[in-house]
Design a protein around this motif. Structure first.
Motif, PDB file in Angstrom:
ATOM      1  N   GLY A 157       9.197  12.348  31.639  1.00 39.37           N
ATOM      2  CA  GLY A 157       9.915  12.714  30.420  1.00 39.37           C
ATOM      3  C   GLY A 157      11.415  12.540  30.568  1.00 39.37           C
ATOM      4  N   GLN A 158      11.941  12.868  31.753  1.00 39.52           N
ATOM      5  CA  GLN A 158      13.375  12.742  31.972  1.00 39.52           C
ATOM      6  C   GLN A 158      13.847  11.296  31.890  1.00 39.52           C
ATOM      7  OE1 GLN A 158      13.385  14.998  35.746  1.00 39.52           O
ATOM      8  NE2 GLN A 158      14.977  16.274  34.857  1.00 39.52           N
ATOM      9  N   THR A 159      13.030  10.382  32.381  1.00 39.62           N
ATOM     10  CA  THR A 159      13.433   8.971  32.381  1.00 39.62           C
ATOM     11  C   THR A 159      13.203   8.294  31.032  1.00 39.62           C
ATOM     12  OG1 THR A 159      11.225   8.330  33.203  1.00 39.62           O
ATOM     13  CG2 THR A 159      12.940   8.748  34.847  1.00 39.62           C
ATOM     14  N   SER A 160      12.599   9.021  30.107  1.00 40.32           N
ATOM     15  CA  SER A 160      12.277   8.417  28.808  1.00 40.32           C
ATOM     16  C   SER A 160      13.240   8.838  27.700  1.00 40.32           C
ATOM     17  CB  SER A 160      10.840   8.785  28.407  1.00 40.32           C
ATOM     18  OG  SER A 160       9.912   8.356  29.377  1.00 40.32           O
ATOM     19  N   ILE A 161      14.268   9.617  28.039  1.00 39.65           N
ATOM     20  CA  ILE A 161      15.191  10.085  27.003  1.00 39.65           C
ATOM     21  C   ILE A 161      16.606   9.652  27.348  1.00 39.65           C
ATOM     22  CG2 ILE A 161      13.749  12.070  26.427  1.00 39.65           C
ATOM     23  CD1 ILE A 161      15.581  13.813  28.112  1.00 39.65           C
ATOM     24  N   ARG A 162      17.483   9.769  26.358  1.00 37.35           N
ATOM     25  CA  ARG A 162      18.879   9.416  26.564  1.00 37.35           C
ATOM     26  C   ARG A 162      19.598  10.555  27.265  1.00 37.35           C
ATOM     27  NH1 ARG A 162      19.942   8.371  20.302  1.00 37.35           N
ATOM     28  NH2 ARG A 162      19.150  10.509  20.442  1.00 37.35           N
ATOM     29  N   THR A 163      20.776  10.263  27.776  1.00 39.69           N
ATOM     30  CA  THR A 163      21.527  11.268  28.534  1.00 39.69           C
ATOM     31  C   THR A 163      21.999  12.424  27.658  1.00 39.69           C
ATOM     32  OG1 THR A 163      23.554   9.956  28.206  1.00 39.69           O
ATOM     33  CG2 THR A 163      22.319   9.619  30.260  1.00 39.69           C
ATOM     34  N   ASN A 164      22.190  12.179  26.340  1.00 42.92           N
ATOM     35  CA  ASN A 164      22.651  13.260  25.469  1.00 42.92           C
ATOM     36  C   ASN A 164      21.497  14.062  24.873  1.00 42.92           C
ATOM     37  OD1 ASN A 164      21.852  11.060  23.933  1.00 42.92           O
ATOM     38  ND2 ASN A 164      23.232  11.556  22.224  1.00 42.92           N
ATOM     39  N   ASP A 165      20.256  13.689  25.183  1.00 46.57           N
ATOM     40  CA  ASP A 165      19.101  14.485  24.785  1.00 46.57           C
ATOM     41  C   ASP A 165      18.796  15.487  25.898  1.00 46.57           C
ATOM     42  OD1 ASP A 165      18.828  12.996  22.432  1.00 46.57           O
ATOM     43  OD2 ASP A 165      17.621  11.478  23.464  1.00 46.57           O
ATOM     44  N   SER A 166      18.027  16.507  25.566  1.00 42.35           N
ATOM     45  CA  SER A 166      17.796  17.572  26.541  1.00 42.35           C
ATOM     46  C   SER A 166      16.309  17.887  26.625  1.00 42.35           C
ATOM     47  CB  SER A 166      18.585  18.826  26.138  1.00 42.35           C
ATOM     48  OG  SER A 166      18.617  19.761  27.166  1.00 42.35           O
ATOM     49  N   LEU A 167      15.793  17.931  27.863  1.00 42.00           N
ATOM     50  CA  LEU A 167      14.367  18.166  28.109  1.00 42.00           C
ATOM     51  C   LEU A 167      14.171  19.573  28.659  1.00 42.00           C
ATOM     52  CD1 LEU A 167      11.419  17.098  28.423  1.00 42.00           C
ATOM     53  CD2 LEU A 167      12.094  16.289  30.703  1.00 42.00           C
ATOM     54  N   TYR A 168      13.164  20.272  28.156  1.00 45.38           N
ATOM     55  CA  TYR A 168      12.845  21.634  28.571  1.00 45.38           C
ATOM     56  C   TYR A 168      11.350  21.735  28.854  1.00 45.38           C
ATOM     57  CZ  TYR A 168      17.253  22.414  26.102  1.00 45.38           C
ATOM     58  OH  TYR A 168      18.546  22.345  25.670  1.00 45.38           O
ATOM     59  N   ILE A 169      10.984  22.622  29.772  1.00 45.39           N
ATOM     60  CA  ILE A 169       9.578  22.954  29.946  1.00 45.39           C
ATOM     61  C   ILE A 169       9.356  24.312  29.288  1.00 45.39           C
ATOM     62  CG2 ILE A 169       9.959  23.916  32.283  1.00 45.39           C
ATOM     63  CD1 ILE A 169       7.044  22.765  32.861  1.00 45.39           C
ATOM     64  N   LEU A 170       8.593  24.326  28.211  1.00 42.17           N
ATOM     65  CA  LEU A 170       8.415  25.529  27.396  1.00 42.17           C
ATOM     66  C   LEU A 170       7.272  26.401  27.908  1.00 42.17           C
ATOM     67  CD1 LEU A 170       8.843  23.907  23.862  1.00 42.17           C
ATOM     68  CD2 LEU A 170      10.588  24.974  25.310  1.00 42.17           C
ATOM     69  N   ASN A 171       6.321  25.791  28.596  1.00 43.36           N
ATOM     70  CA  ASN A 171       5.190  26.537  29.151  1.00 43.36           C
ATOM     71  C   ASN A 171       4.699  25.785  30.375  1.00 43.36           C
ATOM     72  OD1 ASN A 171       2.755  27.796  29.773  1.00 43.36           O
ATOM     73  ND2 ASN A 171       2.219  28.150  27.624  1.00 43.36           N
ATOM     74  N   ARG A 172       4.769  26.420  31.545  1.00 45.30           N
ATOM     75  CA  ARG A 172       4.379  25.706  32.766  1.00 45.30           C
ATOM     76  C   ARG A 172       2.923  25.971  33.138  1.00 45.30           C
ATOM     77  NH1 ARG A 172       7.690  28.832  37.593  1.00 45.30           N
ATOM     78  NH2 ARG A 172       6.607  30.820  37.500  1.00 45.30           N
ATOM     79  N   ASP A 173       2.305  27.031  32.600  1.00 41.50           N
ATOM     80  CA  ASP A 173       0.902  27.303  32.896  1.00 41.50           C
ATOM     81  C   ASP A 173      -0.011  26.347  32.136  1.00 41.50           C
ATOM     82  OD1 ASP A 173       1.495  29.448  34.616  1.00 41.50           O
ATOM     83  OD2 ASP A 173       1.754  30.787  32.915  1.00 41.50           O
TER      84      ASP A 173
END
Length: 283
Positions: free
Chosen positions: A193-209
């Motif tokens: 997911g990190q490599t598929s977005i632009r630098t000004n976009d932000s990736l979060y993990i909302l639920n790890r279970d």
């Protein structure tokens, strides 16, 4: 609190070693009462062990019973056998309660450290903004960041879309691979997911279970569709690589996106809820 607990625990540990040393020297120094002293030493240790696993009240009760029994035994020796009362008579009357007190202090200090550790653990869980498994921003971080993104979207008229990503059939996948492999798979998907977005976009993990990611994109719904297509292509490539061989499963993503609308979204939680509803259409 942490310093006091550590000081009490360390001090009690040193006192326990010192008490053991004194008892060993005393026992070895009187060969005529060696067996008697060994028995009393074992009784002192037994009371200390009971105190450690219960509480100081139980230890005090056992010490009272010991003092009463030892006093009766000493009185019998003095009256019936004519033995004199010397230092050896008072030694165990002092050392047995001392063992109990030192053991209680050790237990008290240890519990203080355990409680402090639990408070720190809970505080870290509550305040941490990074997920320790994936090094991604977590839900708490999303709560902080989303209002800023939403305010920028309104002020500058930039479209903002939240893309939510889940894994299809995750419950079935969990039963097929081990826990460590699950963690590795989640970490690998997070990197994807990190490599598929632009630098000004932000990736979060909302639920790890039940792995669910969220991506805040400065784009409209059509732009989010392009990101979704790019992610699907990356996952398809991943399934054709060593990933499928390593985990013995193929990964299929569920994705839903919702464009921010100030009229319908009032807070970050509502933003997430609206985006998650879009997952229902990705079957």
């Amino acid at each position: 609190m942490r310093f006091r607990g550590s000081l009490v625990s360390d001090g009690a540990y040193l006192l326990l070693i010192l008490s053991c040393f004194i008892c060993i020297v005393f026992t070895a120094g009187d060969p005529n009462r060696y067996l008697q002293n060994v028995i009393f030493l074992n009784v002192a240790f037994l009371i200390a062990i009971v105190t450690y696993f219960t509480n100081v009240t139980a230890g005090l009760i056992l010490n009272i019973l010991f003092i009463f029994g030892y006093g009766t035994y000493t009185l019998y020796q003095t009256i019936v056998q004519g033995d004199g009362i010397g230092v050896h008579t008072y030694f165990w009357l002092v050392m047995t309660p001392a063992f109990t007190l030192v053991t209680w202090l050790l237990t008290y200090g240890t519990k203080q450290l355990q409680q402090e550790n639990e408070r720190l653990r809970q505080s870290n869980t509550t305040l941490a903004t990074m997920d320790e498994r994936t090094s991604l921003k977590n839900t708490l971080s999303f709560q902080y960041d989303a209002p800023v993104f939403m305010a920028l979207s309104v002020r500058y008229g930039i479209p903002l879309t939240l893309l939510v990503i889940g894994v299809k059939y995750w419950d079935e996948i969990k039963r097929m691979i081990g826990e460590q492999q699950l963690l590795d798979a989640v970490a690998q998907l997070s990197k994807l997911g990190q490599t598929s977005i632009r630098t000004n976009d932000s990736l979060y993990i909302l639920n790890r279970d039940n792995p669910t990611w969220g991506i805040l994109l400065f784009t409209d719904r059509d732009g989010a569709n392009l990101v979704m297509e790019r992610l699907k292509e990356r996952v398809a490539d991943l399934n054709r690589s060593e990933f499928a061989e390593k985990y013995r499963v193929g990964i299929v993503l569920r994705m839903g996106a919702f464009q921010y609308d100030p009229e319908t979204v009032s807070n970050p939680l509502e933003f997430v809820a609206q985006a998650k509803r879009q997952l229902e259409y990705d079957v």
